[in-house]
Design a protein around this motif. Sequence first.
Motif, PDB file in Angstrom:
ATOM      1  N   CYS A   1       0.889  -1.187   0.069  1.00 52.63           N
ATOM      2  CA  CYS A   1      -0.055  -0.057  -0.067  1.00 52.63           C
ATOM      3  C   CYS A   1       1.008   1.258   0.044  1.00 52.63           C
ATOM      4  N   LEU A   2       1.735   1.175   0.829  1.00 48.66           N
ATOM      5  CA  LEU A   2       2.946   2.362   0.748  1.00 48.66           C
ATOM      6  C   LEU A   2       3.332   2.532  -0.595  1.00 48.66           C
ATOM      7  N   LEU A   3       3.927   1.587  -1.184  1.00 50.47           N
ATOM      8  CA  LEU A   3       4.553   1.779  -2.525  1.00 50.47           C
ATOM      9  C   LEU A   3       3.466   2.257  -3.446  1.00 50.47           C
ATOM     10  N   PHE A   4       2.313   1.565  -3.401  1.00 46.61           N
ATOM     11  CA  PHE A   4       1.377   2.097  -4.524  1.00 46.61           C
ATOM     12  C   PHE A   4       0.859   3.723  -4.051  1.00 46.61           C
ATOM     13  N   VAL A   5       0.766   3.848  -2.837  1.00 48.51           N
ATOM     14  CA  VAL A   5       0.552   5.527  -2.659  1.00 48.51           C
ATOM     15  C   VAL A   5       1.623   6.552  -3.356  1.00 48.51           C
ATOM     16  N   ILE A   6       2.923   5.998  -2.935  1.00 52.11           N
ATOM     17  CA  ILE A   6       3.905   6.987  -3.578  1.00 52.11           C
ATOM     18  C   ILE A   6       3.932   6.754  -4.917  1.00 52.11           C
ATOM     19  N   GLN A   7       3.709   5.761  -5.476  1.00 56.17           N
ATOM     20  CA  GLN A   7       3.531   5.688  -7.096  1.00 56.17           C
ATOM     21  C   GLN A   7       2.382   6.533  -7.316  1.00 56.17           C
ATOM     22  N   ALA A   8       1.220   6.391  -6.991  1.00 61.65           N
ATOM     23  CA  ALA A   8       0.103   7.208  -7.272  1.00 61.65           C
ATOM     24  C   ALA A   8       0.175   8.502  -7.209  1.00 61.65           C
ATOM     25  N   LEU A   9       0.625   9.240  -6.052  1.00 65.60           N
ATOM     26  CA  LEU A   9       1.143  10.384  -5.785  1.00 65.60           C
ATOM     27  C   LEU A   9       2.085  11.097  -6.879  1.00 65.60           C
ATOM     28  N   PHE A  10       3.059  10.140  -7.098  1.00 65.10           N
ATOM     29  CA  PHE A  10       4.292  10.844  -8.265  1.00 65.10           C
ATOM     30  C   PHE A  10       3.285  10.996  -9.551  1.00 65.10           C
ATOM     31  N   LEU A  11       2.744   9.933 -10.123  1.00 63.70           N
ATOM     32  CA  LEU A  11       1.640   9.947 -11.242  1.00 63.70           C
ATOM     33  C   LEU A  11       0.675  11.220 -11.067  1.00 63.70           C
ATOM     34  N   LEU A  12       0.299  11.565 -10.052  1.00 63.82           N
ATOM     35  CA  LEU A  12      -0.676  12.552  -9.751  1.00 63.82           C
ATOM     36  C   LEU A  12       0.079  14.006 -10.014  1.00 63.82           C
ATOM     37  N   ALA A  13       1.119  14.008  -9.559  1.00 64.69           N
ATOM     38  CA  ALA A  13       2.156  15.037  -9.249  1.00 64.69           C
ATOM     39  C   ALA A  13       2.288  15.570 -10.923  1.00 64.69           C
ATOM     40  N   ILE A  14       2.750  14.413 -11.489  1.00 69.69           N
ATOM     41  CA  ILE A  14       2.918  14.651 -13.354  1.00 69.69           C
ATOM     42  C   ILE A  14       1.844  15.325 -13.713  1.00 69.69           C
ATOM     43  N   PHE A  15       0.535  14.653 -13.444  1.00 67.78           N
ATOM     44  CA  PHE A  15      -0.691  15.225 -13.967  1.00 67.78           C
ATOM     45  C   PHE A  15      -0.841  16.572 -13.611  1.00 67.78           C
ATOM     46  N   VAL A  16      -0.713  17.129 -12.364  1.00 66.91           N
ATOM     47  CA  VAL A  16      -0.855  18.300 -12.000  1.00 66.91           C
ATOM     48  C   VAL A  16       0.073  19.363 -12.603  1.00 66.91           C
ATOM     49  N   GLU A  17       1.187  19.038 -12.771  1.00 68.34           N
ATOM     50  CA  GLU A  17       2.438  19.660 -13.026  1.00 68.34           C
ATOM     51  C   GLU A  17       2.249  20.250 -14.782  1.00 68.34           C
ATOM     52  N   ASN A  18       1.707  19.139 -15.392  1.00 67.13           N
ATOM     53  CA  ASN A  18       1.578  19.289 -16.886  1.00 67.13           C
ATOM     54  C   ASN A  18       0.065  19.755 -17.333  1.00 67.13           C
ATOM     55  N   ARG A  19      -0.803  19.814 -16.071  1.00 66.62           N
ATOM     56  CA  ARG A  19      -2.117  20.338 -16.253  1.00 66.62           C
ATOM     57  C   ARG A  19      -2.688  19.580 -17.493  1.00 66.62           C
ATOM     58  N   SER A  20      -2.811  18.250 -17.685  1.00 66.00           N
ATOM     59  CA  SER A  20      -3.292  17.593 -18.743  1.00 66.00           C
ATOM     60  C   SER A  20      -5.040  17.488 -18.362  1.00 66.00           C
ATOM     61  N   SER A  21      -5.612  16.808 -19.437  1.00 67.47           N
ATOM     62  CA  SER A  21      -6.954  16.602 -19.527  1.00 67.47           C
ATOM     63  C   SER A  21      -7.397  15.757 -18.432  1.00 67.47           C
ATOM     64  N   TYR A  22      -8.710  15.543 -18.300  1.00 62.77           N
ATOM     65  CA  TYR A  22      -9.280  14.818 -16.991  1.00 62.77           C
ATOM     66  C   TYR A  22      -9.389  13.164 -17.666  1.00 62.77           C
ATOM     67  N   LEU A  23      -9.173  13.309 -19.082  1.00 58.86           N
ATOM     68  CA  LEU A  23      -9.054  11.829 -19.547  1.00 58.86           C
ATOM     69  C   LEU A  23      -7.858  11.166 -19.389  1.00 58.86           C
ATOM     70  N   ILE A  24      -6.747  11.939 -19.313  1.00 53.53           N
ATOM     71  CA  ILE A  24      -5.204  11.446 -18.846  1.00 53.53           C
ATOM     72  C   ILE A  24      -5.294  11.162 -17.333  1.00 53.53           C
ATOM     73  N   LEU A  25      -6.213  11.879 -16.406  1.00 55.24           N
ATOM     74  CA  LEU A  25      -6.182  11.685 -14.970  1.00 55.24           C
ATOM     75  C   LEU A  25      -7.201  10.347 -15.062  1.00 55.24           C
ATOM     76  N   ALA A  26      -7.901   9.902 -15.612  1.00 61.40           N
ATOM     77  CA  ALA A  26      -8.650   8.574 -15.531  1.00 61.40           C
ATOM     78  C   ALA A  26      -7.760   7.416 -16.128  1.00 61.40           C
ATOM     79  N   PHE A  27      -7.000   7.912 -17.013  1.00 65.19           N
ATOM     80  CA  PHE A  27      -6.129   6.645 -17.423  1.00 65.19           C
ATOM     81  C   PHE A  27      -5.148   6.435 -16.418  1.00 65.19           C
TER      82      PHE A  27
END
Length: 185
Positions: A13-39
């Motif tokens: 769970c810890l590894l999953f949370v860290i990876q999910a936060l990392f992916l979310l940070a990439i999304f926020v930093e690039n201000r991508s579409s919600y379709l990419i967020l769903a992906f």
Amino acid sequence: MQARHKFRTASICLLFVIQALFLLAIFVENRSSYLILAFIGLLSLLILYSYLRSPIHHHKHEYESIRIAVWVPVGAIISYYFNHTFGLGPVLGAALTGTLGSFIPNINKDSTYLPHLPAAIYCGAFVGMSNAQVAHGFSFVLAASIFTAIFLIVSKSLLNGVGGKLGTLAFLGVSLTYLLLYIFK
């Protein structure tokens, strides 16, 4: 047995949370579409499913030798030096470090110690790939590589057969160092 299962679940769970936060940070930093967020969300759930269902753990927990893990900071410093001082860039700096480390077992082919060093050096090379905006110098890289070496020691029997283990450990070491600096700065 119950404690081991809880530890396994908590570490996944810890590894999953860290990876999910990392992916979310990439999304926020690039201000991508919600379709990419769903992906990214779907991809994260598939990663979690594979962590929980695949036979990537041994039943007996083993620790990596400290004599091998001390080579993680060596690989990190060399890779960071190639990356920033020589200006080779992160990929070429890590590749050159890993290539040089791969020749170490040829020093003494009868040694039982030397064949284990290339993986530790290559794990450190991933730490040395850090951007200068994250890794402010050799002290950061040294601290991150020490955390990565600790992760390498305790994860010997975890995530075996999963590609990217060494890079994931380096990511955890760099993230933890950055987080500690952010908190205590």
